[in-house]
Every structure is written in C-alpha cells, then in structure tokens.
Design an enzyme around this catalytic site. Structure first.
Site, PDB file in Angstrom:
ATOM      1  N   HIS A  33       0.826  -1.226   0.000  1.00 33.51           N
ATOM      2  CA  HIS A  33       0.000   0.000   0.000  1.00 33.51           C
ATOM      3  C   HIS A  33       0.853   1.268   0.000  1.00 33.51           C
ATOM      4  O   HIS A  33       0.429   2.307   0.492  1.00 33.51           O
ATOM      5  CB  HIS A  33      -0.985  -0.007   1.183  1.00 33.51           C
ATOM      6  CG  HIS A  33      -2.085  -1.017   1.016  1.00 33.51           C
ATOM      7  ND1 HIS A  33      -3.237  -0.763   0.300  1.00 33.51           N
ATOM      8  CD2 HIS A  33      -2.182  -2.298   1.437  1.00 33.51           C
ATOM      9  CE1 HIS A  33      -4.000  -1.846   0.314  1.00 33.51           C
ATOM     10  NE2 HIS A  33      -3.384  -2.789   0.985  1.00 33.51           N
ATOM     11  N   GLY A 119      -7.746 -14.708  -7.002  1.00 33.87           N
ATOM     12  CA  GLY A 119      -8.138 -14.168  -5.699  1.00 33.87           C
ATOM     13  C   GLY A 119      -7.127 -14.439  -4.607  1.00 33.87           C
ATOM     14  O   GLY A 119      -7.415 -14.259  -3.425  1.00 33.87           O
ATOM     15  N   ALA A 120      -5.930 -14.875  -4.965  1.00 29.49           N
ATOM     16  CA  ALA A 120      -4.923 -15.208  -3.948  1.00 29.49           C
ATOM     17  C   ALA A 120      -3.943 -14.064  -3.728  1.00 29.49           C
ATOM     18  O   ALA A 120      -2.968 -14.204  -2.997  1.00 29.49           O
ATOM     19  CB  ALA A 120      -4.189 -16.474  -4.352  1.00 29.49           C
ATOM     20  N   GLY A 121      -4.193 -12.942  -4.397  1.00 33.07           N
ATOM     21  CA  GLY A 121      -3.312 -11.782  -4.218  1.00 33.07           C
ATOM     22  C   GLY A 121      -2.005 -11.906  -4.986  1.00 33.07           C
ATOM     23  O   GLY A 121      -1.010 -11.282  -4.637  1.00 33.07           O
ATOM     24  N   LEU A 122      -1.997 -12.738  -6.028  1.00 32.19           N
ATOM     25  CA  LEU A 122      -0.766 -12.894  -6.821  1.00 32.19           C
ATOM     26  C   LEU A 122      -0.875 -12.163  -8.151  1.00 32.19           C
ATOM     27  O   LEU A 122      -0.113 -12.396  -9.074  1.00 32.19           O
ATOM     28  CB  LEU A 122      -0.469 -14.380  -7.055  1.00 32.19           C
ATOM     29  CG  LEU A 122      -0.344 -15.213  -5.777  1.00 32.19           C
ATOM     30  CD1 LEU A 122       0.013 -16.649  -6.115  1.00 32.19           C
ATOM     31  CD2 LEU A 122       0.707 -14.620  -4.862  1.00 32.19           C
ATOM     32  N   SER A 123      -1.862 -11.293  -8.246  1.00 30.35           N
ATOM     33  CA  SER A 123      -2.026 -10.403  -9.399  1.00 30.35           C
ATOM     34  C   SER A 123      -2.279 -11.126 -10.705  1.00 30.35           C
ATOM     35  O   SER A 123      -1.663 -10.812 -11.734  1.00 30.35           O
ATOM     36  CB  SER A 123      -0.810  -9.485  -9.554  1.00 30.35           C
ATOM     37  OG  SER A 123      -0.718  -8.666  -8.439  1.00 30.35           O
ATOM     38  N   ASP A 169       1.745  -3.985  -9.326  1.00 37.69           N
ATOM     39  CA  ASP A 169       1.486  -5.317  -9.883  1.00 37.69           C
ATOM     40  C   ASP A 169       1.821  -5.384 -11.367  1.00 37.69           C
ATOM     41  O   ASP A 169       2.489  -6.299 -11.835  1.00 37.69           O
ATOM     42  CB  ASP A 169       0.010  -5.702  -9.697  1.00 37.69           C
ATOM     43  CG  ASP A 169      -0.423  -5.614  -8.247  1.00 37.69           C
ATOM     44  OD1 ASP A 169       0.459  -5.519  -7.373  1.00 37.69           O
ATOM     45  OD2 ASP A 169      -1.641  -5.634  -8.003  1.00 37.69           O
ATOM     46  N   TYR A 219     -10.071  -0.924  -0.348  1.00 34.42           N
ATOM     47  CA  TYR A 219      -8.850  -0.456  -1.035  1.00 34.42           C
ATOM     48  C   TYR A 219      -9.025   1.006  -1.437  1.00 34.42           C
ATOM     49  O   TYR A 219      -8.177   1.853  -1.159  1.00 34.42           O
ATOM     50  CB  TYR A 219      -8.598  -1.326  -2.267  1.00 34.42           C
ATOM     51  CG  TYR A 219      -7.283  -1.021  -2.951  1.00 34.42           C
ATOM     52  CD1 TYR A 219      -6.129  -1.717  -2.611  1.00 34.42           C
ATOM     53  CD2 TYR A 219      -7.188  -0.043  -3.934  1.00 34.42           C
ATOM     54  CE1 TYR A 219      -4.921  -1.442  -3.231  1.00 34.42           C
ATOM     55  CE2 TYR A 219      -5.988   0.241  -4.558  1.00 34.42           C
ATOM     56  CZ  TYR A 219      -4.862  -0.468  -4.207  1.00 34.42           C
ATOM     57  OH  TYR A 219      -3.654  -0.179  -4.823  1.00 34.42           O
TER      58      TYR A 219
HETATM   59  C1  GLA Z   1      -2.961  -4.403  -4.857  1.00 31.12           C
HETATM   60  C2  GLA Z   1      -2.789  -3.261  -5.855  1.00 31.12           C
HETATM   61  C3  GLA Z   1      -1.364  -2.717  -5.835  1.00 31.12           C
HETATM   62  C4  GLA Z   1      -0.904  -2.406  -4.420  1.00 31.12           C
HETATM   63  C5  GLA Z   1      -1.214  -3.568  -3.485  1.00 31.12           C
HETATM   64  C6  GLA Z   1      -0.930  -3.222  -2.046  1.00 31.12           C
HETATM   65  O1  GLA Z   1      -2.209  -5.516  -5.245  1.00 31.12           O
HETATM   66  O2  GLA Z   1      -3.116  -3.684  -7.147  1.00 31.12           O
HETATM   67  O3  GLA Z   1      -1.262  -1.582  -6.665  1.00 31.12           O
HETATM   68  O4  GLA Z   1      -1.459  -1.202  -3.961  1.00 31.12           O
HETATM   69  O5  GLA Z   1      -2.560  -3.992  -3.564  1.00 31.12           O
HETATM   70  O6  GLA Z   1       0.418  -3.006  -1.861  1.00 31.12           O
END
Ligand code: GLA
Length: 382
Positions: A33, A119-123, A169, A219
């Site tokens: 963040h 949805g696992a936060g791996l973009s 990301d 977010y």
């Molecule tokens: C998500 C957003 C990123 C970043 C992260 C938190 O992955 O896409 O741009 O802000 O959250 O670090």
C-alpha cells in the site's frame, strides 16, 4: 493446462497459428500500500503465469476463450465497453486504452489460461492485462514501450475493474527478471534489480483461500484516507504531494489535527516506506534476520494501523512467527484474504508446511494451499 493445450485450442477455434505470450503473477517482498502513495515497493515476478495464444482477425470482433473456465466471450470492436464478464473486462479494458490513444484495433482472437490462483493476491489480473496488451502491441505492430503498456494495464484495472490500484502489480509482472526482485520508486518509476539468492531458504506462499468481499471498496477507501492526510500536511508545506514526502517526525508533530483513523493509516504508510529502504539494504548485506524482522513489522502495521488484514492472514502470520523454521512472514498484496509470504529454511520446508496446514485446518476448517515459488522473468514472447 500447458502451452500446447492453449495452442491446440486456439487452432481448433480459429484455424490458424497464433502468437504465443506468457505473463507472470507477482509476489511482493515488502512495501504494501505504498505504491499509490508515491512510495517504494520491492516485488518480483514469479513462475506462476498466464499463457496466451493471440492473433488478429478480420471480423471486427473480439473473440476470447478462457481456457480454465471453459467460457467464450464475443463483442464487436465498435461496441467496446465494460461487459458482464469479469474476466473479459480485463482484456477489453486494455483494448480500450489502445483505442483511446488512437490505435486502430481491428479484431482479436485470444485463448488464455494459466496457473496463477485467482483471488490469492498474486495479481492474476495484472498478468492478464499485461499479457493481452503485450500481444496486441505485437500483432498490430504498435511499437509501445513496456512502460506504456504497464500504464495501460493499470488504467484498464481502474476503468474496467473499478479498483484504483497503484502501479506495483503491472510493473512487476511486466519488468520481472529471473532471480531478481525490483525495488521500484513509484513516483519517478526508476527501479533497481536486486539479486535474490536466498541460499538456504525458500519463498513459500500460504494461501488462506478466502477473499473477503470488502477488498476493493476498502482499497479505494484507504486511498482516500491517505489523500486526506496529505491535504492536512500540505497546509504546512506545499511541497508535500504524497505520503512519500512525509517523515515520521512531521506526522507526529501534527497528530492532533488528524482524525485518529486517518492518522493510523498515514503512520503505517510513512513507516512502511522506510522499511522498504531498510529491507533493501539488509538484503544487500545478507542480513536475512533483519529482513525477516522488517517483514513481521510490516504485517503488524497492515493489521493494526492500516487494518487490511483478516483473521485468517493473522493466524498464518502468528504460526510463522512462532516457528524457528521461518525467518520472516507477512500478508501480501491488497489484503482481506489471499496469501502470506514466508521465508522458510529449505530443509525445514516440509516440516513447516505440515505444521501450518494442520493448525490452519484445526482453527478455520479450511485446507490451506501452499505454493513454493521461484522468481521469474516478466511478460514476454514464448
Ligand atoms: C494491490 C494493488 C497494488 C498495491 C497492493 C498493495 O495488489 O493492485 O497496486 O497497492 O494492492 O500493496
């Protein structure tokens, strides 16, 4: 699902030979963040990726097939707009950015699929946007630079997915380099690669397998809270454009003027930015202990001040913190679910995995997923 399956499906559907592109997901070692606060991040592309088979068509149509979902999507090029299909929106959003810039995109045929858990936060979304943008750029010979494509992917996310994400990301997925993390200055967009040789350690991702509803609305709220903090401090110094420009001392000096929640958010970001610089130096000097400690501090800040963690992430983090097999761990990405990143002793990886799986199942009733990841190259042709 393999490359040959994607290619085969493409030929079956469209009867021609496609261009093949791969585009990876990402991890983030530290710096969460901070990107939309003009700060620093320390991500890397990984060996989990989305594969694309793409070609131009003369039908004036977008024709997409999502291999993993077994779903087709079609839209006329002249009707280009947000659709009801969430996955198609990532592709359409990128095409819209090219169109906005005056490029003539005729038709596109595309089959894609991959192994980045959703949805696992791996973009996975950044990987899809980058891969599709990269392919469009190639098949239509548009001559866009990587940076231009990164910005298009980010705008696709803002406009077609409604998440006001920062640049981390898309940047990490596009510019990743095997065995290197990149320390990115999200204001100047200058970056530096750091060789990541963790020697006796593995990078292990523990996937909570939960994604709380709140994620994207919270977010966007966090972004606004940070902007509120900046406005307060700008009264004293016009040079302050983002939290990146704020020191912990300055923030403290004006604490009474802040709403308590906004203050906590800002304090987290200001400290996290410092941690990225410290962590980068620690890695340079092979000080993995310090690096790990900074990861734990990052988690605590995300949990207590930024409040984007959740009980599942906190549980995983506390199990890691207790274990002698782990040097550092924290939640990763936007939060409210997804993965923790753990730096785990190689010879203890099996042991730790078993322990954390067992305790997570006992306490949540959910089977954890664990991914051992390697750092890989960014988006490119196959
Ligand atoms: C998500 C957003 C990123 C970043 C992260 C938190 O992955 O896409 O741009 O802000 O959250 O670090």
């Amino acid at each position: 699902m393999s490359l040959s399956e994607i290619e085969k499906k493409f030929k079956e559907l469209y009867g021609k030979k496609p261009l093949l592109v791969r585009s990876p997901g990402r991890i983030n070692l530290i710096g969460e963040h901070t990107d939309y606060n003009d700060g620093f991040v320390f991500p890397a592309a990984i060996d989990k990726e989305v594969l694309f088979a793409v070609s131009a068509n003369d039908q004036n149509k977008f024709r997409f097939y999502a291999y993993d979902l077994d779903e087709h999507f079609e839209m006329k090029v002249e009707d280009l707009k947000i659709s009801d299909s969430q996955w198609a929106n990532y592709l359409l959003g990128v095409a819209a950015q090219f169109k906005k810039e005056g490029y003539e995109i005729k038709g596109v045929d595309c089959v894609f699929g991959g192994d980045i858990p959703l949805g696992a936060g791996l973009s996975s979304s950044a990987a899809i946007e980058n891969g599709f943008g990269f392919a469009l750029n190639e098949i239509y010979g548009l001559g866009e630079s990587r940076m231009e494509m990164i910005l298009k992917s980010q705008m696709a996310e803002h406009e077609y997915a409604g998440v006001m994400c920062g640049i981390m990301d898309q940047f990490a997925s596009m510019n990743g380099k095997k065995d290197h993390a990149l320390k990115l200055d999200c204001r100047s967009l200058d970056f530096e690669y750091a060789n990541i040789d963790l020697k006796d350690y593995n990078i292990l991702l523990c996937d909570t397998r939960v994604k709380h509803e709140l994620a994207s609305s919270e977010y966007n709220t966090r972004r606004k809270e940070c902007e509120t903090g900046v406005k307060i401090l700008q009264k004293y110094n016009k040079e302050i454009k983002a939290l990146r420009d704020v020191t912990p001392e300055l923030l403290k000096e004006h604490q009474e003027e802040f709403d308590a929640v906004v203050y906590k958010r800002c304090a987290y970001v200001v400290n996290e930015n410092k941690r990225v610089e410290e962590a980068f130096e620690a890695l340079k000097h092979n000080d993995l202990e310090l690096f790990g400690e900074l990861m734990y501090q990052s988690h605590e800040g995300l949990r207590d001040e930024y409040e984007v963690s959740c009980k599942e992430l906190d549980l995983l983090n506390s199990i890691a913190r207790r274990s002698d097999d782990v040097v550092g761990a924290r939640m990763m990405g936007g939060g409210f679910g997804g993965c923790t990143i753990n730096i785990v002793k190689k010879e203890k990886t099996a042991n730790f995995s078993k322990e954390i799986e067992k305790e997570y199942l006992e306490k949540t009733g959910t089977h954890l997923k664990i991914y051992k990841v390697k750092i890989a190259d960014g988006t490119g042709l196959i």
